[in-house]
Write a protein that holds these residues in place. Structure first.
Motif, PDB file in Angstrom:
ATOM      1  N   GLY A   1       0.793  -1.219   0.000  1.00 34.89           N
ATOM      2  CA  GLY A   1       0.000   0.000   0.000  1.00 34.89           C
ATOM      3  C   GLY A   1       0.823   1.265   0.000  1.00 34.89           C
ATOM      4  N   ASP A   2       2.136   1.132  -0.176  1.00 31.43           N
ATOM      5  CA  ASP A   2       3.023   2.287  -0.120  1.00 31.43           C
ATOM      6  C   ASP A   2       2.981   3.108  -1.413  1.00 31.43           C
ATOM      7  N   THR A   3       2.515   2.498  -2.489  1.00 30.96           N
ATOM      8  CA  THR A   3       2.442   3.152  -3.795  1.00 30.96           C
ATOM      9  C   THR A   3       1.005   3.530  -4.109  1.00 30.96           C
ATOM     10  N   VAL A   4       0.781   4.774  -4.506  1.00 30.17           N
ATOM     11  CA  VAL A   4      -0.551   5.251  -4.888  1.00 30.17           C
ATOM     12  C   VAL A   4      -0.431   5.986  -6.226  1.00 30.17           C
TER      13      VAL A   4
ATOM     14  N   VAL B   1      -7.762   8.591  -1.834  1.00 25.01           N
ATOM     15  CA  VAL B   1      -6.473   7.931  -2.068  1.00 25.01           C
ATOM     16  C   VAL B   1      -6.225   6.773  -1.111  1.00 25.01           C
ATOM     17  N   ILE B   2      -7.006   6.690  -0.039  1.00 23.13           N
ATOM     18  CA  ILE B   2      -6.817   5.628   0.949  1.00 23.13           C
ATOM     19  C   ILE B   2      -7.297   4.290   0.375  1.00 23.13           C
ATOM     20  N   TYR B   3      -6.488   3.257   0.529  1.00 22.79           N
ATOM     21  CA  TYR B   3      -6.864   1.947   0.003  1.00 22.79           C
ATOM     22  C   TYR B   3      -8.130   1.437   0.688  1.00 22.79           C
ATOM     23  N   HIS B   4      -9.079   0.989  -0.126  1.00 21.86           N
ATOM     24  CA  HIS B   4     -10.368   0.529   0.366  1.00 21.86           C
ATOM     25  C   HIS B   4     -10.858  -0.620  -0.515  1.00 21.86           C
TER      26      HIS B   4
ATOM     27  N   GLY C   1       3.861  -3.930   7.113  1.00 21.71           N
ATOM     28  CA  GLY C   1       5.054  -4.382   6.422  1.00 21.71           C
ATOM     29  C   GLY C   1       4.785  -4.578   4.940  1.00 21.71           C
ATOM     30  N   ASN C   2       5.092  -5.754   4.453  1.00 23.31           N
ATOM     31  CA  ASN C   2       4.914  -6.064   3.034  1.00 23.31           C
ATOM     32  C   ASN C   2       3.617  -6.802   2.746  1.00 23.31           C
ATOM     33  N   THR C   3       2.661  -6.737   3.663  1.00 23.98           N
ATOM     34  CA  THR C   3       1.402  -7.457   3.505  1.00 23.98           C
ATOM     35  C   THR C   3       0.214  -6.503   3.576  1.00 23.98           C
ATOM     36  N   ILE C   4      -0.731  -6.696   2.641  1.00 16.68           N
ATOM     37  CA  ILE C   4      -1.985  -5.949   2.675  1.00 16.68           C
ATOM     38  C   ILE C   4      -3.108  -6.966   2.833  1.00 16.68           C
ATOM     39  N   ARG C   5      -4.062  -6.660   3.707  1.00 18.47           N
ATOM     40  CA  ARG C   5      -5.148  -7.587   4.000  1.00 18.47           C
ATOM     41  C   ARG C   5      -6.503  -6.887   3.926  1.00 18.47           C
ATOM     42  N   ALA C   6      -7.513  -7.654   3.535  1.00 11.43           N
ATOM     43  CA  ALA C   6      -8.902  -7.203   3.592  1.00 11.43           C
ATOM     44  C   ALA C   6      -9.667  -8.196   4.454  1.00 11.43           C
ATOM     45  N   ILE C   7     -10.491  -7.679   5.370  1.00 14.54           N
ATOM     46  CA  ILE C   7     -11.226  -8.516   6.322  1.00 14.54           C
ATOM     47  C   ILE C   7     -12.701  -8.549   5.926  1.00 14.54           C
ATOM     48  N   VAL C   8     -13.207  -9.749   5.614  1.00 12.23           N
ATOM     49  CA  VAL C   8     -14.576  -9.893   5.110  1.00 12.23           C
ATOM     50  C   VAL C   8     -15.365 -10.848   5.994  1.00 12.23           C
ATOM     51  N   PRO C   9     -16.516 -10.428   6.540  1.00 17.15           N
ATOM     52  CA  PRO C   9     -17.354 -11.358   7.304  1.00 17.15           C
ATOM     53  C   PRO C   9     -17.807 -12.508   6.415  1.00 17.15           C
ATOM     54  N   ALA C  10     -17.762 -13.715   6.917  1.00 17.84           N
ATOM     55  CA  ALA C  10     -18.149 -14.875   6.114  1.00 17.84           C
ATOM     56  C   ALA C  10     -19.599 -14.783   5.662  1.00 17.84           C
ATOM     57  N   TYR C  11     -20.450 -14.181   6.480  1.00 12.60           N
ATOM     58  CA  TYR C  11     -21.858 -14.086   6.098  1.00 12.60           C
ATOM     59  C   TYR C  11     -22.058 -13.237   4.853  1.00 12.60           C
ATOM     60  N   TYR C  12     -21.114 -12.306   4.602  1.00 15.80           N
ATOM     61  CA  TYR C  12     -21.253 -11.470   3.412  1.00 15.80           C
ATOM     62  C   TYR C  12     -21.122 -12.313   2.147  1.00 15.80           C
ATOM     63  N   LEU C  13     -20.406 -13.433   2.238  1.00 16.25           N
ATOM     64  CA  LEU C  13     -20.221 -14.343   1.114  1.00 16.25           C
ATOM     65  C   LEU C  13     -21.232 -15.484   1.166  1.00 16.25           C
TER      66      LEU C  13
END
Length: 249
Positions: free
Chosen positions: A68-71, A135-138, A190-202
């Motif tokens: 996420g360091d590059t935009v 510009v914020i990652y979403h 660090g070098n990891t980007i994550r997205a958190i998704v509730p299982a019920y949404y899927l």
């Protein structure tokens, strides 16, 4: 301030459908050539894990450099606006993310685009304003379709506004595309980007296959010969061939 994106896109779409000479037009790219060499866009690994105790799906992408360091650089307008994305194409069905029976590749995209805010329901920078998080990652859920009109070969699937058969979640972005802004949290460390998704949404679909891609997309509202939001440059693909070989854990 009222979010003007839907109205702007509606007006621009109407223009493309009524203006002569646009079938032979082309799109001027606003991508920064330096992005292709950015270690923050080079994938070293990816996982999707189901945390049973919390009933959450964690989409993780590991990069060579700071995540996420590059935009992208601001273009100054909606037409031609650059979009940088960390994308997880999946084997989920459109109905699993509230998009009915539409055909396409269901993908979770973590994006940054400094020219417009398409998440009017969410205040990602927690400053009390809902229209300045551009510009914020979403996160977005998008339905991708094969598209030979762009170098990347994919675009977000579009539809006609008068089509009453289209099904979208109530958190959709208000554009004539299969694009949703569900507001899932994004965490970079660090070098990891994550997205958190509730299982019920899927719809509790916790077992599926996926891949990981970093790419440059661009908004187009002036040339009907090109998609409204297409992939113009692919920086990295975890599987190398976009075969979606990885399984959730």
């Amino acid at each position: 301030m009222k979010n003007l994106l839907p109205a702007m896109l509606t007006a621009a779409t109407a223009l493309t459908l009524t203006s002569p000479g646009l079938l032979g037009c082309d799109v001027k790219l606003n991508n920064d050539p330096k992005l292709a060499k950015s270690p923050s866009l080079k994938i070293t690994g990816a996982t999707v894990e189901h945390l049973k105790d919390l009933d959450l799906m964690v989409f993780s992408m590991n990069l060579e450099g700071p995540a996420g360091d590059t935009v992208p650089k601001k273009a100054g307008q909606l037409d031609g606006a650059p979009v940088l994305a960390y994308v997880f194409p999946t084997t989920l069905k459109a109905s699993d993310v509230g998009m009915g029976k539409a055909e396409g590749i269901v993908a979770l995209a973590i994006t940054s685009h400094p020219d417009f805010d398409d998440t009017p329901l969410w205040d990602e920078n927690a400053n009390g304003r809902y229209d300045d998080d551009k510009v914020i990652y979403h996160t977005h859920w998008a339905l991708l379709t094969k598209d030979d009109r762009v170098p990347g070969g994919l675009s977000v699937k579009e539809f006609k506004k008068e089509d009453k058969t289209v099904v979208l979640p109530p958190t959709n972005c208000g554009m004539p595309m299969y694009l949703d802004a569900a507001g899932h949290p994004v965490v970079t460390k660090g070098n990891t980007i994550r997205a958190i998704v509730p299982a019920y949404y899927l719809r509790n679909k916790t077992e599926f296959k996926f891949d990981a891609v970093t790419c440059y997309m661009q908004v187009n509202t002036s040339c009907m010969a090109k998609p409204m939001l297409g992939v113009y440059e692919v920086y990295s693909v975890a599987s190398k061939d976009l075969s979606l070989p990885y399984k959730t854990k």
